[in-house]
Design a protein around this motif. Structure first.
Motif, mmCIF file in Angstrom:
data_model
loop_
_atom_site.group_PDB
_atom_site.id
_atom_site.type_symbol
_atom_site.label_atom_id
_atom_site.label_comp_id
_atom_site.label_asym_id
_atom_site.label_seq_id
_atom_site.Cartn_x
_atom_site.Cartn_y
_atom_site.Cartn_z
ATOM 1 N N GLY A 1 7.937 2.272 5.698
ATOM 2 C CA GLY A 1 8.785 2.056 4.526
ATOM 3 C C GLY A 1 10.045 2.904 4.583
ATOM 4 O O GLY A 1 11.141 2.428 4.311
ATOM 5 N N GLY A 2 9.868 4.169 4.981
ATOM 6 C CA GLY A 2 11.004 5.087 5.062
ATOM 7 C C GLY A 2 12.040 4.598 6.054
ATOM 8 O O GLY A 2 13.225 4.505 5.747
ATOM 9 N N LYS A 3 11.570 4.262 7.271
ATOM 10 C CA LYS A 3 12.490 3.790 8.315
ATOM 11 C C LYS A 3 13.216 2.523 7.856
ATOM 12 O O LYS A 3 14.422 2.370 8.038
ATOM 13 C CB LYS A 3 11.710 3.447 9.588
ATOM 14 N N THR A 4 12.433 1.605 7.276
ATOM 15 C CA THR A 4 13.017 0.334 6.838
ATOM 16 C C THR A 4 14.089 0.574 5.778
ATOM 17 O O THR A 4 15.191 0.016 5.863
ATOM 18 C CB THR A 4 11.903 -0.580 6.260
ATOM 19 N N MET A 5 13.756 1.431 4.822
ATOM 20 C CA MET A 5 14.712 1.683 3.741
ATOM 21 C C MET A 5 15.986 2.350 4.262
ATOM 22 O O MET A 5 17.078 1.997 3.840
ATOM 23 C CB MET A 5 14.073 2.554 2.645
ATOM 24 N N VAL A 6 15.826 3.301 5.187
ATOM 25 C CA VAL A 6 17.017 3.970 5.737
ATOM 26 C C VAL A 6 17.905 2.930 6.422
ATOM 27 O O VAL A 6 19.117 2.866 6.188
ATOM 28 C CB VAL A 6 16.622 5.104 6.726
ATOM 29 N N PHE A 7 17.292 2.089 7.252
ATOM 30 C CA PHE A 7 18.081 1.063 7.953
ATOM 31 C C PHE A 7 18.773 0.144 6.946
ATOM 32 O O PHE A 7 19.970 -0.139 7.051
ATOM 33 C CB PHE A 7 17.175 0.239 8.878
ATOM 34 N N TYR A 8 18.016 -0.298 5.947
ATOM 35 C CA TYR A 8 18.579 -1.226 4.952
ATOM 36 C C TYR A 8 19.737 -0.584 4.179
ATOM 37 O O TYR A 8 20.799 -1.179 4.014
ATOM 38 C CB TYR A 8 17.493 -1.684 3.973
ATOM 39 N N MET A 9 19.523 0.633 3.706
ATOM 40 C CA MET A 9 20.544 1.280 2.873
ATOM 41 C C MET A 9 21.812 1.598 3.679
ATOM 42 O O MET A 9 22.920 1.340 3.223
ATOM 43 C CB MET A 9 20.007 2.579 2.255
ATOM 44 N N VAL A 10 21.604 2.162 4.891
ATOM 45 C CA VAL A 10 22.770 2.561 5.689
ATOM 46 C C VAL A 10 23.598 1.333 6.072
ATOM 47 O O VAL A 10 24.832 1.314 5.913
ATOM 48 C CB VAL A 10 22.330 3.351 6.956
ATOM 49 N N ASP B 1 0.871 -1.169 0.000
ATOM 50 C CA ASP B 1 0.000 0.000 0.000
ATOM 51 C C ASP B 1 0.910 1.222 0.000
ATOM 52 O O ASP B 1 1.846 1.316 0.785
ATOM 53 C CB ASP B 1 -0.873 -0.099 1.262
ATOM 54 N N ILE B 2 0.622 2.152 -0.868
ATOM 55 C CA ILE B 2 1.520 3.295 -1.059
ATOM 56 C C ILE B 2 1.672 4.112 0.231
ATOM 57 O O ILE B 2 2.725 4.694 0.488
ATOM 58 C CB ILE B 2 1.064 4.181 -2.250
ATOM 59 N N LYS B 3 0.643 4.119 1.084
ATOM 60 C CA LYS B 3 0.746 4.880 2.346
ATOM 61 C C LYS B 3 1.821 4.288 3.251
ATOM 62 O O LYS B 3 2.494 4.988 3.993
ATOM 63 C CB LYS B 3 -0.597 4.886 3.063
ATOM 64 N N LYS B 4 1.935 2.953 3.169
ATOM 65 C CA LYS B 4 2.953 2.286 3.994
ATOM 66 C C LYS B 4 4.363 2.664 3.559
ATOM 67 O O LYS B 4 5.312 2.519 4.323
ATOM 68 C CB LYS B 4 2.798 0.767 3.901
ATOM 69 N N GLY C 1 4.759 2.745 -9.051
ATOM 70 C CA GLY C 1 3.612 3.067 -9.903
ATOM 71 C C GLY C 1 2.499 2.057 -9.731
ATOM 72 O O GLY C 1 1.315 2.412 -9.636
ATOM 73 N N LEU C 2 2.873 0.788 -9.665
ATOM 74 C CA LEU C 2 1.884 -0.278 -9.493
ATOM 75 C C LEU C 2 1.137 -0.110 -8.174
ATOM 76 O O LEU C 2 -0.072 -0.336 -8.097
ATOM 77 C CB LEU C 2 2.581 -1.643 -9.499
ATOM 78 N N LEU C 3 1.874 0.300 -7.147
ATOM 79 C CA LEU C 3 1.229 0.510 -5.847
ATOM 80 C C LEU C 3 0.225 1.659 -5.920
ATOM 81 O O LEU C 3 -0.854 1.591 -5.349
ATOM 82 C CB LEU C 3 2.278 0.823 -4.785
ATOM 83 N N VAL C 4 0.601 2.719 -6.665
ATOM 84 C CA VAL C 4 -0.259 3.893 -6.757
ATOM 85 C C VAL C 4 -1.591 3.555 -7.427
ATOM 86 O O VAL C 4 -2.646 3.999 -6.977
ATOM 87 C CB VAL C 4 0.454 5.041 -7.514
ATOM 88 N N ILE C 5 -1.554 2.734 -8.486
ATOM 89 C CA ILE C 5 -2.815 2.491 -9.199
ATOM 90 C C ILE C 5 -3.664 1.403 -8.531
ATOM 91 O O ILE C 5 -4.770 1.110 -8.969
ATOM 92 C CB ILE C 5 -2.594 2.169 -10.702
ATOM 93 N N GLY C 6 -3.145 0.792 -7.474
ATOM 94 C CA GLY C 6 -3.947 -0.139 -6.662
ATOM 95 C C GLY C 6 -4.503 -1.315 -7.441
ATOM 96 O O GLY C 6 -3.768 -2.006 -8.140
#
Ligand code: ASP
Length: 410
Positions: free
Chosen positions: A76-85, A68-71, A158-163
């Motif tokens: 999602g942000g926190k997870t990505m920061v942890f993963y990337m760093v 879901d795009i809201k997630k 994009g796929l997430l946005v169009i649901g």
């Protein structure tokens, strides 16, 4: 599991046989290069042919898996920061340990005929600009991996946005990913023969001493992996996750053992979820989002491996690595590890991408292929432990850790 173990033994047998036959053919090296090497090239071509569809499908699926795009926002942000760093740190640690140990220093392959192939490393600005493809179809046709990775992330979003409307395409891409995993698994069955055919001509032409630096590669990858877990995961679990590192690793042991023996993050996912939810008390809503995503895109162990192997190949071929080239490796290896599928041997395929980004000879992969399974076992263990650590950290921040379970398990 028994079957997988026997494949790794087969690969080791292929390697040992390749060395023995290579030594025997030293005075007739042309037999090895004319008749045996083509099978090795065939194996390399087979793994190369799946790169583009595999990365595309598994990455679009990973982004779509956010659900879901809201997630994509907070969790999602926190997870990505942890993963990337943590992943960028992992590549750097791999490069650092490999340079301290001097992984490939004592053996230098003759490089004369390869010099012509060595491209100049592009500047970091060019690399960053080049990450966005102006024509994704061209990027795929040219095998421009960084561009394919960017396009896949954009398409997944994009796929997430169009649901609802995106369901069909997402389903097709998911089938493509599954098919590619199956093909990867099938190609891995050929690995014992591929390894044999790749190693024999190398030993026949260069002598068995070409294998000695490999002991150092294994040591560097294992030392960097253990350091990464002991430092980064312990510190993150203790400070952000408020869980003692001993409890974290104790709870994770079953998943780590499965990862080590299967060399597959995807295969370990069910056990990992069980350990994280039942033993560490992370709530399902967090675990079921962070872990499947991590099994596809978070690969710290693979990142360490890419760093170690890249430096090894550069040293073995006597090609110096500039600071810019090292930065390029950190960037491409971080992105490459995101595009690595959680299946055995996928990291070896991604090594071609990192080597290409800094203009190193792809033939160096022949040296790594023989010991890849041994490296794969450790990197997969790190990969899934990193996912679990992220689940604990994000879980704590989101109030998603069940303190009752936590107490009973402690
Ligand atoms: N086998 C690894 C995993 O499943 C991926 C890799 O080959 O690096 O996590």
């Amino acid at each position: 599991m028994k079957k997988k173990l026997s494949l790794s033994i087969q690969i080791l047998i292929g390697l040992i046989l390749g060395v023995v036959v290579g030594i025997a053919l030293q005075s007739n090296a042309n037999i090895a290069t004319d008749f045996i090497k083509p099978f090795g090239t065939l194996f390399l071509n087979l793994i190369k042919l799946i790169i583009v569809p595999l990365v595309f499908a598994s990455l679009v699926g990973g982004v779509y898996g956010l659900g879901d795009i809201k997630k994509l926002g907070r969790i999602g942000g926190k997870t990505m920061v942890f993963y990337m760093v943590t992943t960028a740190f992992a590549v750097s640690l791999g490069l650092l340990v490999a340079s301290i140990i001097k992984v490939g220093a004592n053996f230098t392959l003759p490089v004369e005929e390869l010099v012509a192939e060595v491209k100049e490393t592009p500047s970091i600005v060019d690399v960053l600009l080049n990450v966005v493809p102006t024509n994704p179809i061209k990027a795929m046709a040219d095998g421009e991996m960084l561009q394919i990775i960017t396009f896949s992330i954009i398409l997944g979003s994009g796929l997430l946005v169009i649901g609802e409307k995106g369901k069909n395409l997402a389903g097709i891409i998911d089938s493509l990913a599954e098919t590619m995993y199956a093909i990867t698994a099938a190609i891995m069955k050929l690995a014992p023969y591929g390894v044999f055919a790749l190693i024999t001509p190398v030993v026949a032409v260069n002598g068995p001493q070409v294998l000695f630096p490999l002991i150092k590669v294994i040591a560097a990858a294992y030392i960097a992996s253990i350091m990464h877990m002991a430092i980064i995961y312990s510190a993150s679990a203790a400070t952000f996750g408020k869980i003692s590192p001993i409890r974290f690793f104790k709870a994770m042991f079953p998943a780590m053992a499965v990862a080590f023996t299967t060399a597959s993050s995807s295969g370990t996912l069910p056990v990992n979820m069980k350990c994280v939810e039942e033993e560490l008390g992370v709530k399902k809503e967090v675990a079921s989002f962070v872990l499947p995503l991590g099994a596809t895109i978070n690969m710290d162990g693979t990142a360490i491996y890419l760093g170690v192997c890249t430096l090894f190949i550069a040293q073995v071929y006597g090609i110096p690595m500039s600071f810019n080239a090292m930065l390029t490796v950190v960037l491409t290896a971080t992105l490459a590890s995101i595009g690595t599928a959680g299946v055995p041997g996928a990291g070896l395929i991604m090594l071609t991408l990192v080597l290409t980004s800094v203009g190193l000879p792809l033939e160096g992969i022949a040296l790594i292929a023989g010991i890849d399974r041994i490296l794969d076992m450790m990197r997969t263990t790190v990969n899934i432990t990193g996912d679990a650590c992220c689940a604990v950290v994000v879980g704590r921040g989101e109030g998603g850790i069940d303190d009752v379970k936590e107490k009973t398990a402690a």
